[in-house]
Design a protein around this motif. Structure first.
Motif, PDB file in Angstrom:
ATOM      1  N   HIS A   1       0.821  -1.214   0.000  1.00 22.17           N
ATOM      2  CA  HIS A   1       0.000   0.000   0.000  1.00 22.17           C
ATOM      3  C   HIS A   1       0.854   1.263   0.000  1.00 22.17           C
ATOM      4  O   HIS A   1       0.469   2.276   0.585  1.00 22.17           O
ATOM      5  CB  HIS A   1      -0.983  -0.004   1.180  1.00 22.17           C
ATOM      6  CG  HIS A   1      -1.847  -1.223   1.233  1.00 22.17           C
ATOM      7  ND1 HIS A   1      -2.867  -1.439   0.332  1.00 22.17           N
ATOM      8  CD2 HIS A   1      -1.830  -2.295   2.055  1.00 22.17           C
ATOM      9  CE1 HIS A   1      -3.448  -2.603   0.598  1.00 22.17           C
ATOM     10  NE2 HIS A   1      -2.831  -3.141   1.635  1.00 22.17           N
ATOM     11  N   LYS A   2       2.007   1.187  -0.662  1.00 23.05           N
ATOM     12  CA  LYS A   2       2.767   2.406  -0.884  1.00 23.05           C
ATOM     13  C   LYS A   2       2.061   3.257  -1.935  1.00 23.05           C
ATOM     14  O   LYS A   2       1.401   2.719  -2.826  1.00 23.05           O
ATOM     15  CB  LYS A   2       4.193   2.072  -1.344  1.00 23.05           C
ATOM     16  CG  LYS A   2       5.093   1.520  -0.253  1.00 23.05           C
ATOM     17  CD  LYS A   2       6.514   1.297  -0.751  1.00 23.05           C
ATOM     18  CE  LYS A   2       7.428   0.837   0.373  1.00 23.05           C
ATOM     19  NZ  LYS A   2       8.822   0.624  -0.087  1.00 23.05           N
ATOM     20  N   PRO A   3       2.183   4.581  -1.863  1.00 21.74           N
ATOM     21  CA  PRO A   3       1.518   5.430  -2.850  1.00 21.74           C
ATOM     22  C   PRO A   3       2.018   5.151  -4.263  1.00 21.74           C
ATOM     23  O   PRO A   3       3.160   4.756  -4.479  1.00 21.74           O
ATOM     24  CB  PRO A   3       1.899   6.846  -2.401  1.00 21.74           C
ATOM     25  CG  PRO A   3       2.242   6.709  -0.950  1.00 21.74           C
ATOM     26  CD  PRO A   3       2.865   5.356  -0.813  1.00 21.74           C
ATOM     27  N   GLY A   4       1.137   5.387  -5.227  1.00 19.48           N
ATOM     28  CA  GLY A   4       1.501   5.204  -6.626  1.00 19.48           C
ATOM     29  C   GLY A   4       0.462   4.396  -7.372  1.00 19.48           C
ATOM     30  O   GLY A   4      -0.301   3.634  -6.774  1.00 19.48           O
ATOM     31  N   THR A   5       0.413   4.567  -8.681  1.00 19.28           N
ATOM     32  CA  THR A   5      -0.457   3.768  -9.539  1.00 19.28           C
ATOM     33  C   THR A   5       0.396   3.096 -10.602  1.00 19.28           C
ATOM     34  O   THR A   5       1.443   3.618 -11.011  1.00 19.28           O
ATOM     35  CB  THR A   5      -1.535   4.632 -10.210  1.00 19.28           C
ATOM     36  OG1 THR A   5      -0.907   5.682 -10.966  1.00 19.28           O
ATOM     37  CG2 THR A   5      -2.469   5.242  -9.181  1.00 19.28           C
ATOM     38  N   PHE A   6      -0.079   1.935 -11.067  1.00 24.94           N
ATOM     39  CA  PHE A   6       0.708   1.117 -11.984  1.00 24.94           C
ATOM     40  C   PHE A   6      -0.201   0.589 -13.085  1.00 24.94           C
ATOM     41  O   PHE A   6      -1.353   0.220 -12.831  1.00 24.94           O
ATOM     42  CB  PHE A   6       1.363  -0.036 -11.227  1.00 24.94           C
ATOM     43  CG  PHE A   6       2.067   0.435  -9.987  1.00 24.94           C
ATOM     44  CD1 PHE A   6       3.339   0.969 -10.058  1.00 24.94           C
ATOM     45  CD2 PHE A   6       1.433   0.404  -8.755  1.00 24.94           C
ATOM     46  CE1 PHE A   6       3.970   1.454  -8.934  1.00 24.94           C
ATOM     47  CE2 PHE A   6       2.053   0.878  -7.624  1.00 24.94           C
ATOM     48  CZ  PHE A   6       3.326   1.406  -7.706  1.00 24.94           C
ATOM     49  N   VAL A   7       0.338   0.566 -14.294  1.00 21.08           N
ATOM     50  CA  VAL A   7      -0.404   0.110 -15.464  1.00 21.08           C
ATOM     51  C   VAL A   7       0.311  -1.094 -16.058  1.00 21.08           C
ATOM     52  O   VAL A   7       1.536  -1.092 -16.197  1.00 21.08           O
ATOM     53  CB  VAL A   7      -0.529   1.230 -16.514  1.00 21.08           C
ATOM     54  CG1 VAL A   7      -1.245   0.721 -17.760  1.00 21.08           C
ATOM     55  CG2 VAL A   7      -1.262   2.439 -15.935  1.00 21.08           C
TER      56      VAL A   7
END
Length: 363
Positions: free
Chosen positions: A54-60
């Motif tokens: 649950h570290k910040p950031g988004t991934f595609v």
């Protein structure tokens, strides 16, 4: 404060300083073409957050429409990989995800599974020397030694765990670094080389296969296990399919793609298997990720504030309350394992390839 709470508090200022600069800098520029075949026909397969720590950031995660190669896009930069790997394996995360990871590692790296994987080479070769890549503390060589008692096992990894494996007597030589860096030094030393759930973490899987070709003697065998992106569990569970494993898994390679690439690089594929490689934890892990996403968060150094006592008590109570659901999912995984391993629900595959005598790895 408990030691874990102290460790979290000590690391919080450094994490918050990093995060104040944003997370976009942790990504390389987005690719417009497939890193495997070069096609520009891409589609977005998955968009998610870090469901593990649950570290910040988004991934595609994109998929190539031409060859079906699946890859993180934009890919994490070296700085990003350092950030998202940091503190992952030392117990700072807690609750459902911690149990998930322990269960997953226990199932994937059990002595029984290790012995079964080692037996895959029995009909083909009795190796004198074997290099296990990403060996950790050398648990695979320790189990494989029971199947190949006359084989000398070495281990390779980037962390200090490989040294612990040597001190414990599980491996004879510990090579610390990456295979691509050390391959010229290890050229032609090994009759067998294994990579268990390693290629999906590599920034360039092709370079790993070339390096393995260098380290192997002519006629030596390469043993690979990787997640199967064609598993029906991926479609059924969506972002809760644990083998997406964002943000750490950079590539998910279809079996046919890997077979063709191995042949192009000077190998002959001698065996493939989905049944033995299957790890029966998809439902358990998917449920744990789902619950971990919605439960009150555990304390972590990348959170701006520590949870309140009420939030801690609520998380503990809900964790105990949902334990029967996890147990039921685990039972279902075990019950369905024989069927999943023999069908398109298998979540991993194994390939054994022989380095062709006289062949040189393609550029």
């Amino acid at each position: 404060m408990t030691p874990t709470t102290e460790a979290v508090a000590e690391r919080r200022p450094a994490y918050l300083t990093e995060l104040a600069q944003g997370t976009d800098r942790f990504h390389e520029p987005r690719r417009t073409d497939c890193p495997w075949c070069g096609s520009t026909r891409l589609r977005t397969r998955l968009r998610t957050t870090d469901l593990l720590q649950h570290k910040p950031g988004t991934f595609v995660v994109d998929q190539c429409r031409a060859c079906s190669h699946t890859f993180q896009n934009p890919r994490l930069s070296p700085e990003g990989l350092d950030f998202y790997y940091r503190d992952f394996y030392d117990g700072l995360h807690a609750g459902h995800c911690a149990r998930l990871l322990r269960a997953q590692e226990s199932a994937r790296h059990s002595a029984h599974r290790h012995r079964a994987a080692a037996r895959a080479l029995l009909p083909l070769i009795e190796p004198e020397s074997w290099l296990d890549v990403a060996t950790g503390q050398g648990h695979f060589p320790a189990a494989a030694k029971e199947v190949h008692p006359y084989t000398a096992f070495d281990g390779l990894d980037t962390g200090s765990a490989v040294e612990a494996g040597r001190r414990a007597g599980r491996i004879e030589e510990a090579h610390r670094g990456t295979l691509t860096e050390l391959a010229p030094v290890l050229a032609g030393r090994y009759d067998a080389l294994s990579m268990f759930h390693h290629l999906e973490h590599a920034t360039d899987p092709r370079e790993e296969l070339k390096a393995a070709h260098t380290a192997l003697r002519p006629g030596g065998h390469l043993l690979i296990e990787v997640p199967d992106p064609e598993s029906r569990y991926a479609k059924l569970l969506g972002k809760w399919w644990v083998s997406y494993f964002q943000p750490q898994h950079l590539h998910l390679i279809p079996m046919d793609n890997l077979r063709r690439e191995l042949e192009r690089l000077g190998y002959t594929v001698v065996a493939t298997d989905r049944r033995e490689a299957h790890v029966p934890l998809d439902l358990t892990a998917g449920l744990a990720l789902f619950l971990g996403h919605w439960l009150p968060r555990a304390d972590a150094p990348w959170r701006r504030k520590a949870p309140t006592p009420l939030q801690r008590r609520l998380r503990t109570a809900l964790t105990y309350a949902t334990a029967p659901l996890i147990a039921a999912a685990y039972a279902a995984d075990r019950l369905l394992a024989p069927l999943a391993g023999r069908t398109c629900f298998s979540n991993a595959y194994r390939i054994v390839a022989r380095r062709n005598p006289g062949a040189r790895a393609a550029d």
